[in-house]
Motif scaffolding. Structure first.
Motif, PDB file in Angstrom:
ATOM      1  N   ASP A  99      22.226  -2.261  12.799  1.00 51.32           N
ATOM      2  CA  ASP A  99      21.604  -2.847  13.481  1.00 51.32           C
ATOM      3  C   ASP A  99      19.829  -2.152  14.698  1.00 51.32           C
ATOM      4  N   GLY A 100      18.625  -2.322  13.706  1.00 52.00           N
ATOM      5  CA  GLY A 100      18.065  -2.100  14.566  1.00 52.00           C
ATOM      6  C   GLY A 100      17.884  -0.652  14.319  1.00 52.00           C
ATOM      7  N   ARG A 102      17.903   1.988  12.280  1.00 52.64           N
ATOM      8  CA  ARG A 102      17.567   2.569  11.217  1.00 52.64           C
ATOM      9  C   ARG A 102      15.825   2.238  11.111  1.00 52.64           C
ATOM     10  N   GLU A 103      15.635   0.907  10.965  1.00 55.00           N
ATOM     11  CA  GLU A 103      14.160   0.213  11.388  1.00 55.00           C
ATOM     12  C   GLU A 103      13.584   1.666  12.785  1.00 55.00           C
ATOM     13  N   ARG A 104      14.166   1.872  13.647  1.00 54.87           N
ATOM     14  CA  ARG A 104      13.927   2.750  14.795  1.00 54.87           C
ATOM     15  C   ARG A 104      13.281   3.651  14.261  1.00 54.87           C
ATOM     16  N   LEU A 106      13.143   5.677  11.590  1.00 57.08           N
ATOM     17  CA  LEU A 106      11.954   5.527  10.669  1.00 57.08           C
ATOM     18  C   LEU A 106      10.978   5.196  10.783  1.00 57.08           C
ATOM     19  N   GLY A 107      10.631   3.999  11.873  1.00 58.52           N
ATOM     20  CA  GLY A 107       9.393   4.354  12.838  1.00 58.52           C
ATOM     21  C   GLY A 107       8.876   5.966  13.294  1.00 58.52           C
ATOM     22  N   SER A 111      13.891  10.144   7.830  1.00 56.36           N
ATOM     23  CA  SER A 111      13.521   9.678   6.727  1.00 56.36           C
ATOM     24  C   SER A 111      15.039   9.201   5.785  1.00 56.36           C
ATOM     25  N   ASP A 112      14.932   8.353   4.975  1.00 54.96           N
ATOM     26  CA  ASP A 112      15.938   7.513   4.964  1.00 54.96           C
ATOM     27  C   ASP A 112      17.315   8.217   4.501  1.00 54.96           C
ATOM     28  N   THR A 117      24.563   5.769   8.531  1.00 52.15           N
ATOM     29  CA  THR A 117      25.007   5.029   9.543  1.00 52.15           C
ATOM     30  C   THR A 117      26.835   4.253   9.318  1.00 52.15           C
TER      31      THR A 117
END
Length: 208
Positions: A99-100, A102-104, A106-107, A111-112, A117
């Protein structure tokens, strides 16, 4: 010149948890400052947990379907993106939901392919990761806070614990941070690492 990690120190007598449990070293002698400097000097890859390392270990429960809220320290974020720009390999292995998170990450430049997770058993993912990328264990620093991190920390060249990690993890760590989880411990580690290798200062350190 630094570049090869010092040999791992001898572990204390193992503690048997149960008749069927593996023997676990309950105390690792802390390295000298010279040995610690050599270990930091050899690191190319930093692997870390999320909850209890990048966050303060608390989750805020939200209404059904909205997941959980976590807190991350902005100074950790600065150090993460700075390390990525300087060519360090950063990896996250977490048992928690993304929740949130991965986006943090990546920002911040991860890299993915370096973000894992909802991992129920971390050692298998870690072993596959280092094998796939051709990484030697002496090159790896791992930051963990609790028993799911233990087996990895017993193998890597530099095992690190936040100040408020579980007792067994602090006993196992080569280095225990002055700062706690979600309170700048990742910044502390990355700054010390990059300064040890002469890569903290420079043009990129003045910008996001």
């Amino acid at each position: 010149a630094l570049g090869v990690a010092a040999a791992a120190p001898e572990l204390a007598a193992p503690l048997m948890l149960s008749p069927n449990a593996p023997a676990l070293p309950h105390l690792r002698p802390k390295p000298s400052e010279a040995e610690l400097a050599a270990r930091f000097g050899a690191i190319t890859t930093v692997v870390m947990d999320v909850d209890g390392v990048l966050t303060d270990g608390y989750v805020i429960t939200l209404p059904a379907g909205m997941g959980y809220a976590r807190r991350m320290q902005i100074k950790d974020g600065y150090a993460l993106q700075h390390a990525v720009k300087c060519g360090y390999r950063l990896c996250v292995i977490s048992g928690g939901r993304p929740d949130g998170v991965r986006e943090r990450l990546l920002g911040l430049g991860l890299s993915d392919e370096h973000i894992f997770t909802q991992v129920p058993y971390k050692l298998g993912v870690f072993e596959d990761y280092v094998a796939r990328h051709g990484i030697g264990l002496a090159e790896v620093a791992y930051i963990g806070d609790d028993m799911p991190d233990y087996e990895i920390m017993a193998r890597v060249g530099l095992a690190i614990a936040p100040a408020d990690a579980a007792d067994d993890i602090r006993a196992l760590a080569h280095y225990v941070c002055a700062l706690g989880a979600g309170a700048g411990c990742v910044r502390e580690v990355l700054e010390r690492l990059m300064k040890a290798q002469g890569r903290w200062y420079g043009g990129e350190c003045f910008r996001w």
